[in-house]
Write a protein that holds these residues in place. Structure first.
Motif, short mmCIF file in Angstrom:
data_model
loop_
_atom_site.label_atom_id
_atom_site.label_comp_id
_atom_site.label_asym_id
_atom_site.label_seq_id
_atom_site.Cartn_x
_atom_site.Cartn_y
_atom_site.Cartn_z
N PRO A 107 22.53 17.11 -77.52
CA PRO A 107 23.32 17.80 -76.49
C PRO A 107 24.10 18.99 -77.07
CG PRO A 107 24.51 15.88 -77.23
CD PRO A 107 23.21 15.88 -78.00
N THR A 108 23.97 19.22 -78.37
CA THR A 108 24.72 20.28 -79.03
C THR A 108 23.85 21.50 -79.24
OG1 THR A 108 26.04 18.62 -80.20
CG2 THR A 108 26.07 20.86 -81.08
N LEU A 109 24.43 22.67 -79.03
CA LEU A 109 23.70 23.90 -79.28
C LEU A 109 23.39 24.04 -80.78
CD1 LEU A 109 25.70 26.38 -77.02
CD2 LEU A 109 23.36 25.64 -76.67
N ILE A 110 22.14 24.43 -81.07
CA ILE A 110 21.69 24.58 -82.45
C ILE A 110 21.43 26.06 -82.73
CG2 ILE A 110 19.98 23.88 -84.15
CD1 ILE A 110 21.68 21.60 -83.00
N ARG A 111 22.12 26.60 -83.74
CA ARG A 111 21.92 28.01 -84.07
C ARG A 111 20.58 28.20 -84.76
NH1 ARG A 111 26.37 29.31 -87.21
NH2 ARG A 111 25.24 28.59 -89.04
N ILE A 112 19.80 29.18 -84.27
CA ILE A 112 18.50 29.46 -84.89
C ILE A 112 18.43 30.86 -85.50
CG2 ILE A 112 17.24 27.86 -83.39
CD1 ILE A 112 16.34 30.34 -81.77
N ALA A 113 19.38 31.74 -85.18
CA ALA A 113 19.36 33.09 -85.76
C ALA A 113 20.76 33.68 -85.73
CB ALA A 113 18.39 33.99 -85.03
N ARG A 114 21.06 34.51 -86.73
CA ARG A 114 22.38 35.14 -86.83
C ARG A 114 22.24 36.65 -86.88
NH1 ARG A 114 25.08 33.30 -92.06
NH2 ARG A 114 27.03 33.67 -90.97
N SER A 115 23.36 37.33 -86.65
CA SER A 115 23.44 38.79 -86.76
C SER A 115 22.34 39.48 -85.96
CB SER A 115 23.38 39.22 -88.23
OG SER A 115 24.47 38.71 -88.94
N LEU A 116 22.28 39.18 -84.67
CA LEU A 116 21.27 39.78 -83.81
C LEU A 116 21.57 41.25 -83.57
CD1 LEU A 116 21.06 36.96 -81.10
CD2 LEU A 116 19.63 37.21 -83.14
N ASN A 117 20.51 42.06 -83.47
CA ASN A 117 20.70 43.47 -83.13
C ASN A 117 20.68 43.62 -81.60
OD1 ASN A 117 17.93 43.78 -82.23
ND2 ASN A 117 17.34 43.90 -84.40
N PRO A 118 21.11 44.77 -81.08
CA PRO A 118 21.18 44.95 -79.61
C PRO A 118 19.86 44.70 -78.89
CG PRO A 118 22.41 46.68 -80.71
CD PRO A 118 21.71 45.92 -81.79
N ALA A 119 18.75 45.14 -79.49
CA ALA A 119 17.44 44.93 -78.86
C ALA A 119 17.11 43.45 -78.73
CB ALA A 119 16.36 45.65 -79.66
N GLY A 155 30.55 36.18 -105.16
CA GLY A 155 29.41 35.37 -104.74
C GLY A 155 28.99 35.71 -103.33
N TYR A 156 28.47 34.74 -102.60
CA TYR A 156 28.04 34.97 -101.22
C TYR A 156 28.03 33.64 -100.48
CZ TYR A 156 23.52 33.20 -102.91
OH TYR A 156 22.53 32.43 -103.46
N THR A 157 27.88 33.71 -99.17
CA THR A 157 27.83 32.51 -98.34
C THR A 157 26.45 32.38 -97.71
OG1 THR A 157 28.64 33.67 -96.39
CG2 THR A 157 30.28 32.62 -97.81
N GLY A 158 26.10 31.19 -97.33
CA GLY A 158 24.82 30.95 -96.67
C GLY A 158 24.84 29.60 -95.98
N GLU A 159 23.86 29.38 -95.14
CA GLU A 159 23.80 28.13 -94.39
C GLU A 159 23.28 26.99 -95.25
OE1 GLU A 159 21.64 26.57 -90.29
OE2 GLU A 159 22.17 28.68 -90.50
N LEU A 160 23.85 25.82 -95.06
CA LEU A 160 23.38 24.64 -95.79
C LEU A 160 21.92 24.36 -95.45
CD1 LEU A 160 26.31 22.09 -95.26
CD2 LEU A 160 25.55 23.00 -97.45
N ARG A 174 28.13 19.77 -91.28
CA ARG A 174 27.16 19.52 -90.22
C ARG A 174 26.09 20.61 -90.22
NH1 ARG A 174 30.95 19.85 -85.10
NH2 ARG A 174 32.43 18.93 -86.56
N LEU A 175 25.05 20.36 -89.43
CA LEU A 175 23.96 21.32 -89.31
C LEU A 175 24.49 22.68 -88.87
CD1 LEU A 175 20.84 21.64 -89.38
CD2 LEU A 175 20.85 21.18 -86.93
N GLY A 176 24.10 23.72 -89.59
CA GLY A 176 24.54 25.07 -89.25
C GLY A 176 25.76 25.53 -90.01
N ASP A 177 26.36 24.66 -90.84
CA ASP A 177 27.55 25.05 -91.58
C ASP A 177 27.24 26.15 -92.59
OD1 ASP A 177 29.95 24.00 -90.82
OD2 ASP A 177 29.74 22.14 -91.94
N ILE A 178 28.15 27.10 -92.70
CA ILE A 178 28.06 28.18 -93.68
C ILE A 178 28.98 27.82 -94.85
CG2 ILE A 178 28.36 30.64 -94.11
CD1 ILE A 178 26.13 29.97 -92.13
#
Length: 564
Positions: A107-119, A155-160, A174-178
């Motif tokens: 029932p939870t939204l799952i992120r599949i992509a980040r930093s989307l462009n306008p198009a 350094g840098y950050t990224g998704e688990l 949790r799933l999607g954590d940076i």
């Protein structure tokens, strides 16, 4: 007919009983999940500042794509995955793996992509009419305003990934954590991360929000202030330029790191968006950009002669007033250890031997005190073990001994190994940071400091360990290092716009390529506030002429922005 009716009614009644009584809770949960949508809100990561409060890392707003698995019909997945894959430039398998990891009934939204462009945002909004489980929402991503500057420190950050998530679920991830993947971002993850929030919404059959049922406000991460000085960092980046190598600057009194540069480098902002194969190829084309050369071991060359001189004086065999003749070469066990000028310098003492970096003088000192004594003092100076700095990318370097050589080469330690070590060659490996710690000892009056980034304003003594050097040893070392700049191999730093500087050059043989070059220095000489070590990997030339000007450039910027 009565019997048939009873059988039919009994079957229907039994089925109703099963659905309502036995399996009722299952269907109630499914209905609730179809009615209730949980919109997770990741926390805003804490900022990172330099010692003067200037931003090194913060966050910016961007758009992300989410899927709500429970409302998507199973037969629609293949078509939807294909479209999303093409639009977002993400493999279908990657999207499907994320959904399977969360569960098709999540029932939870799952992120599949980040930093989307306008198009992409426009196309996804249009596609929502066909896929009502798709959402586009605003989120925060990491932003490094200075781009590649300080990349190896920050350094840098990224998704688990799945493996990391499995290990860290007990910590509340949790799933999607940076999370921080390298550098300070990783070292201070617990302070920077914050706590998740979220909104619980009631929706109708079409996915339209009816009302907000509840909300948990996320807790932002804590800000972190580093000892890093942005002016010194910028100057160090410019001084190193396109050369492969590293520059480190520390406060010799406290061990606080003022600058740390390694090249080749990278822009940590690339990890705040989707990394395509093309982008990744560009990053990797620079040649091991993620290796922090400031924390990796290399032959320290003649900078190590500080340790040799210390061992000679502290052993009592070669007191500060020692005078030794120097030669074109030393013959030790059939091996000729040559003087760099190929002629020798005649009789000289410690001060002049440091000023002109005599190999045969220090080779005699090393051979005279013996391998165990030289090794002992190398380790007291901090060589051969990690300094303890917060970055876990640090290598310990190497101070070899008889046991190590027997294990790795099946051969005993020889006088030749000792002489080689006495001039910073052979098996000896030290990082630019370890060399900076070494220079801090004569700069601060005999203390080994623990380098660190976190500015917690604790007592200076927390970061210092006395080596219990004799006052005469410290005095002689300092006079020698001052002579290097005033009249010897470090004249590049003997300039009017700098306070008096003490330092030492080094040139390490590094076949099959060009030599490595080193220079370490501290200033102001009477009361040092900065130690700078520059290292050039396969740059060729001499330490004084190649690495010396790098140190000079950093010191000029530091003293310009930090008035004496």
């Amino acid at each position: 007919m009565l019997l048939v009716s009873l059988i039919l009614l009994g079957a229907i009644g039994t089925r109703l009983a099963v659905l309502q009584l036995w399996q009722g809770h299952i269907y109630r949960d499914k209905a609730e999940n179809n009615r209730i949508r949980i919109v997770p809100k990741p926390p805003v990561r804490g900022n990172i500042f330099d010692r003067k409060g200037r931003v090194l890392a913060s966050t910016r707003l961007t758009h992300a794509a989410y899927l709500w698995p429970i409302v998507v019909k199973q037969p629609d997945w293949p078509k939807n995955l294909k479209y999303l894959s093409q639009l977002l430039s993400i493999p279908e398998e990657s999207i499907q793996s994320r959904i399977e990891q969360a569960g098709y009934n999540s029932p939870t939204l799952i992120r599949i992509a980040r930093s989307l462009n306008p198009a992409q945002i426009t196309a996804l909004e249009e596609f929502k009419t066909e896929l009502n489980g798709l959402e586009v929402d605003i989120e925060t991503v990491r932003d490094y305003p200075n781009k590649a500057m300080g990349a190896h420190v920050l350094g840098y950050t990224g998704e688990l990934n799945a493996e990391e998530l499995k290990k860290r679920q007990a910590e509340g991830y949790r799933l999607g954590d940076i999370v921080g993947k390298m550098g300070v971002e990783k070292a201070y993850e617990q302070q920077l991360r914050g706590e998740w929030g979220g909104i619980q919404l009631e929706v109708d059959g079409a996915g339209k929000v009816m009302k907000v049922l509840g909300q948990k406000v996320g807790q932002p991460g804590k800000d972190v202030t580093l000892t890093l000085d942005l002016d010194a960092q910028r100057a160090a980046e410019a001084a190193l330029g396109d050369r492969k190598g590293a520059i480190v600057a520390i406060n010799p009194q406290t061990g606080g790191v003022l600058a740390m540069v390694s090249n080749p480098s990278f822009d940590p902002n690339v990890f705040s968006s989707q990394i395509t194969p093309k982008i990744w190829k560009q990053v990797q084309s620079k040649g091991n950009p993620f290796v922090n050369r400031a924390l990796r071991g290399f032959p320290p060359a003649s900078t190590f002669k500080l340790v040799t001189a210390t061992a000679g004086m502290e052993s009592g065999k070669y007191p500060p007033n020692t005078i030794l003749n120097t030669f074109a070469y030393l013959n030790v066990g059939g091996t000729a250890f040559g003087e760099w000028n190929r002629a020798g310098f005649g009789p000289m003492g410690y001060v002049r031997a440091l000023a002109w970096s005599s190999n045969t003088f220090h080779g005699q000192i090393g051979r005279g005190v013996g391998g165990p004594t030289l090794i002992k003092w190398a380790r007291l100076y901090g060589f051969g073990k990690a300094t303890g700095i917060e970055l876990d990318e640090e290598a310990p370097g190497l101070i070899a001994d008889d046991a190590w050589k027997r294990k790795n080469y099946n051969w005993e330690w020889t006088d030749g190994d000792t002489v080689n070590m006495s001039i910073g060659q052979g098996f000896t490996q030290a990082s630019p940071l370890q060399v900076a710690v070494m220079f801090a000892v004569p700069a601060n009056g005999g203390y080994r400091v623990k380098p660190h980034f976190f500015d917690n304003n604790q007592d200076t003594n927390k970061w210092r360990t006395s080596l219990h050097l004799k006052p005469t040893t410290i005095k002689t070392l300092r006079e020698g290092l001052r002579a290097v700049v005033a009249e010897g191999t470090g004249k590049a730093l003997n300039v009017p716009n700098l306070p008096p500087v003490g330092g030492k050059s080094g040139t390490a043989e590094a076949p099959p390529g060009e030599s490595h070059t080193w220079f370490g220095g501290f200033a102001p000489f009477d009361n040092p506030t900065i130690v700078v070590v520059a290292f050039g990997e396969h740059t060729g030339g001499g330490g004084g002429s190649t690495a010396g000007p790098m140190v000079k450039q950093v010191m000029e910027a530091y003293f310009k922005n930090n008035k004496r």
